[in-house]
Write a protein that holds these residues in place. Structure first.
Motif, mmCIF file in Angstrom:
data_model
loop_
_atom_site.group_PDB
_atom_site.id
_atom_site.type_symbol
_atom_site.label_atom_id
_atom_site.label_comp_id
_atom_site.label_asym_id
_atom_site.label_seq_id
_atom_site.Cartn_x
_atom_site.Cartn_y
_atom_site.Cartn_z
ATOM 1 N N LYS A 62 0.840 -1.192 0.000
ATOM 2 C CA LYS A 62 0.000 0.000 0.000
ATOM 3 C C LYS A 62 0.875 1.241 0.000
ATOM 4 O O LYS A 62 1.905 1.283 0.676
ATOM 5 N N LYS A 63 0.459 2.253 -0.720
ATOM 6 C CA LYS A 63 1.255 3.465 -0.829
ATOM 7 C C LYS A 63 1.093 4.386 0.365
ATOM 8 O O LYS A 63 2.001 5.150 0.688
ATOM 9 N N LYS A 64 -0.063 4.344 1.022
ATOM 10 C CA LYS A 64 -0.312 5.196 2.178
ATOM 11 C C LYS A 64 -0.110 4.394 3.464
ATOM 12 O O LYS A 64 -0.174 3.166 3.463
ATOM 13 N N ALA A 65 0.108 5.145 4.526
ATOM 14 C CA ALA A 65 0.323 4.488 5.824
ATOM 15 C C ALA A 65 -0.926 3.728 6.248
ATOM 16 O O ALA A 65 -2.055 4.232 6.122
ATOM 17 N N VAL A 66 -0.725 2.519 6.774
ATOM 18 C CA VAL A 66 -1.847 1.715 7.243
ATOM 19 C C VAL A 66 -2.446 2.329 8.499
ATOM 20 O O VAL A 66 -3.671 2.348 8.675
ATOM 21 N N PHE A 67 -1.584 2.856 9.383
ATOM 22 C CA PHE A 67 -2.050 3.440 10.641
ATOM 23 C C PHE A 67 -1.026 4.466 11.102
ATOM 24 O O PHE A 67 0.183 4.291 10.878
ATOM 25 N N THR A 68 -1.507 5.540 11.737
ATOM 26 C CA THR A 68 -0.639 6.592 12.271
ATOM 27 C C THR A 68 -1.023 6.876 13.710
ATOM 28 O O THR A 68 -2.198 7.145 14.011
ATOM 29 N N PHE A 69 -0.037 6.778 14.595
ATOM 30 C CA PHE A 69 -0.238 7.084 16.011
ATOM 31 C C PHE A 69 0.365 8.470 16.261
ATOM 32 O O PHE A 69 1.581 8.627 16.250
ATOM 33 N N PRO A 70 -0.434 9.530 16.516
ATOM 34 C CA PRO A 70 0.106 10.873 16.681
ATOM 35 C C PRO A 70 0.666 11.110 18.074
ATOM 36 O O PRO A 70 0.246 10.479 19.056
ATOM 37 N N LEU A 71 1.622 12.012 18.165
ATOM 38 C CA LEU A 71 2.180 12.491 19.435
ATOM 39 C C LEU A 71 2.589 11.322 20.335
ATOM 40 O O LEU A 71 2.123 11.181 21.471
ATOM 41 N N ALA A 72 3.472 10.488 19.813
ATOM 42 C CA ALA A 72 3.889 9.302 20.562
ATOM 43 C C ALA A 72 4.601 9.670 21.855
ATOM 44 O O ALA A 72 4.505 8.936 22.850
ATOM 45 N N HIS A 73 5.334 10.786 21.874
ATOM 46 C CA HIS A 73 6.069 11.199 23.073
ATOM 47 C C HIS A 73 5.573 12.541 23.611
ATOM 48 O O HIS A 73 6.309 13.239 24.316
ATOM 49 N N GLY A 74 4.354 12.906 23.288
ATOM 50 C CA GLY A 74 3.739 14.073 23.899
ATOM 51 C C GLY A 74 4.198 15.392 23.297
ATOM 52 O O GLY A 74 4.880 15.464 22.270
ATOM 53 N N LEU A 75 3.812 16.468 23.984
ATOM 54 C CA LEU A 75 4.088 17.836 23.556
ATOM 55 C C LEU A 75 5.106 18.482 24.483
ATOM 56 O O LEU A 75 5.136 18.223 25.684
ATOM 57 N N GLU A 76 5.921 19.352 23.910
ATOM 58 C CA GLU A 76 6.906 20.116 24.667
ATOM 59 C C GLU A 76 6.361 21.524 24.887
ATOM 60 O O GLU A 76 5.975 22.211 23.925
#
Length: 592
Positions: A397-411
């Motif tokens: 597949k050309k697009k990402a199967v799944f995306t997990f945002p902000l894995a290590h949070g915000l600064e």
């Protein structure tokens, strides 16, 4: 009157048996030599699957007996020999005699071993060990020498190799209780820290060592070679026994080396074939058995910052700000391009007023650079980006199967006084009121995975090494928690300010640019600094006792000094035990 045209068909055919005379015998000799040549040529048509199981200990008498063996019978014999060798390996690993082994348990173990070997040969994910590891009970210990930021780490067998920004290469030996995975009263009294074995550091003018910072390190699976790459465009191959350089590949044309910094290295699994990635936008392949250059892969439009490879002659690379991951098929001389650059799952199309109402953790953060990659199996890989997102990819597949945002949070952003050079910042503000700065995501600065398993780990500067799981259908990324759950031991804690002051006194010329020190609130994090690299390996055979995670920690990022983090340079060893001690590993069903 008879002629050739009136003779019967039986009389037209020539006799196959030659008459017994000297002339015919002399003519038959070349035929025998020709048959010998045909046999040698036909021997090369043997199936490749049969070659690994050939028995080199067959005697001459047995060889004569097997000369006229039927092909089907030969395959059966080789299969029986392979099963016997596998059974012998299992019994040797167990450390007991065959008479003491329950036949049913041995049959189950052999069936499991054959399934795992088949799955790995096909490149399928088969080690579902994420739920069997007790991540919350992970123990950690820091080990270090007096160096700058640790930029890379590699593990081979019982040894750990670390590299630093001040041109140092250090070889460590895992503690006794770590090498064999036993936790008894005797081993508990031993030191939990890895022991320093060898140390070498280059100079600014050195022909057989690095002249500038070392950025990456890799160790072969058989422990014969260690490779390092650095800012001086050099790729150096080392002898692990004494840390002596075996070969130095420079940026000159005669060496076929890189023309810019070498950023990432990876060994092909089970071989001594090395893949190197560089800022010159190329990926090079090397054969360390001959210490020779093999090939160059072109295609990225920006610097290649990371490379990952498994057992097949393929690799996956990420190209920083060209925001692409590329799957290279070396034998076919082709590549598959996977384009990122999205904003993750929380993309909003509203106006600025609408965006201001969205909580910071749900706002879209566009991907500006794809920085890390780790192969899961031959069809699946994971990437990490500067917007803190983890993306799961499939080669079909050309697009990402799944995306997990902000894995290590915000600064949290710095104050205006810290960001501005004005003496009185209030004079430069608009009449509408003070400017509000948005928090920014922490980059994914390090990533590593256990080959053919559903487990991988990531790092940033939030003070945690986080573990992740790939779902059984390989469609989602799920969090397993943080490994840094306990505070550092008292013998390795040092005041952050004194550490920065000491480094500034040792290296005053390298701190001309303004130093921005990033600190964490008390109790919010256990690892002080940025995680520059990660390595994860089994503690013993098939990870029966758990896994080890080694993190390279630094007070600055491995590729630059634009931001300073309060902490201590070194490495951290995590010991992750199994929940249920046993030698059974889940095997994924073969979908093929």
């Amino acid at each position: 009157m008879s002629s050739f045209f009136t003779l019967p068909a039986s009389a037209k055919k020539r006799k196959r048996t030659a008459p017994e005379n000297s002339a015919s015998t002399s003519r038959a000799k070349p035929v025998k030599r020709r048959e010998g040549r045909d046999e040698s040529i036909s021997g090369s048509d043997e199936s490749d699957d049969d070659r690994p199981f050939q028995d080199t200990n067959i005697s001459d008498s047995e060889d004569e007996e097997l000369k006229d063996e039927d092909p089907a019978a030969k395959r059966v014999r080789l299969a029986e020999q392979y099963l016997a060798n596998t059974q012998k390996e299992l019994l040797d690993d167990g450390g007991f005699d065959a008479a003491d082994v329950d036949r049913e348990n041995l049959r189950l173990r052999m069936g499991q071993r054959l399934q795992e070997d088949t799955a790995e040969s096909k490149g399928k994910l088969y080690r579902l060990i994420a739920d069997e590891l007790d991540w919350s009970s992970a123990n950690q210990v820091q080990f270090r020498v007096d160096t700058k930021s640790v930029t890379g780490v590699a593990v081979s067998g019982r040894y750990v190799y670390t590299v630093t920004q001040d041109r140092a290469l250090v070889k460590w030996e895992l503690p006794a209780n770590a090498s064999n995975g036993t936790e008894n009263e005797t081993s508990a009294r031993l030191s939990r820290k890895p022991r320093k074995v060898l140390f070498t550091r280059g100079k600014k003018r050195c022909t057989n060592h690095h002249e500038k910072a070392i950025l990456c390190v890799a160790a072969s699976q058989d422990g014969k070679f260690v490779a390092t790459g650095g800012l001086d465009n050099r790729l150096i191959i080392w002898d692990p026994a004494m840390l002596k350089p075996l070969k130095v590949f420079t940026g000159f044309a005669r060496d076929n080396g890189h023309r810019d910094s070498v950023i990432s290295l990876a060994f092909r699994r089970g071989t001594n074939q090395l893949f190197s990635a560089s800022k010159d936008r190329t990926v090079k392949i090397w054969s360390l058995d001959e210490l020779a250059y093999v090939d160059t892969l072109f295609g990225h439009q920006d610097e290649v910052v990371d490379v990952s490879v498994l057992a097949q002659e393929t690799c996956v690379t990420v190209g920083a700000r060209d925001r692409t991951a590329r799957f290279w098929k070396v034998l076919d001389e082709s590549q598959l391009v996977f384009r990122g650059g999205g904003a993750g799952a929380h993309k909003s199309k509203g106006s600025k007023d609408r965006k201001a109402d969205i909580p910071p953790e749900e706002r879209p953060y566009n991907e500006g650079s794809m920085d890390r990659v780790a192969c899961i199996d031959d069809d699946t890989f994971v990437t990490g980006s500067d917007n803190g997102a983890l993306s799961l990819w499939n080669v079909h597949k050309k697009k990402a199967v799944f995306t997990f945002p902000l894995a290590h949070g915000l600064e949290q952003p710095q104050s205006l006084e810290e960001r501005s050079a004005e003496l009185d910042i209030s004079q430069s503000l608009d009449a509408e009121g003070p400017m509000i700065l948005d928090p920014q995501p922490r980059w994914v600065t390090a990533m590593a995975a256990i080959p053919f398993s559903n487990v991988f780990v990531t790092g940033s500067w939030d003070g945690h090494v986080r573990a992740w799981r790939i779902s059984a259908d390989k469609r989602r990324i799920e969090s397993l928690g943080s490994l840094a759950t306990s505070s550092e031991p008292a013998d390795v804690v040092e005041d952050d300010a004194s550490e920065l002051l000491r480094e500034a006194q040792l290296n005053p010329m390298e701190l001309d640019e303004p130093m921005q020190v990033q600190t964490h609130s008390e109790g919010s994090a256990q690892l002080n600094g940025v995680v520059n690299d990660l390595a994860i390996v089994d503690r013993d055979e098939r990870g029966k006792s758990g896994v080890y995670v080694v993190a390279a920690i630094g007070t600055s990022h491995r590729l630059g000094r634009w931001q300073r983090f309060a902490g201590r340079n070194g490495a951290v060893l995590f010991t992750v035990p199994r929940k249920v001690m046993g030698d059974g590993l889940a095997v994924a069903a073969d979908s093929a």
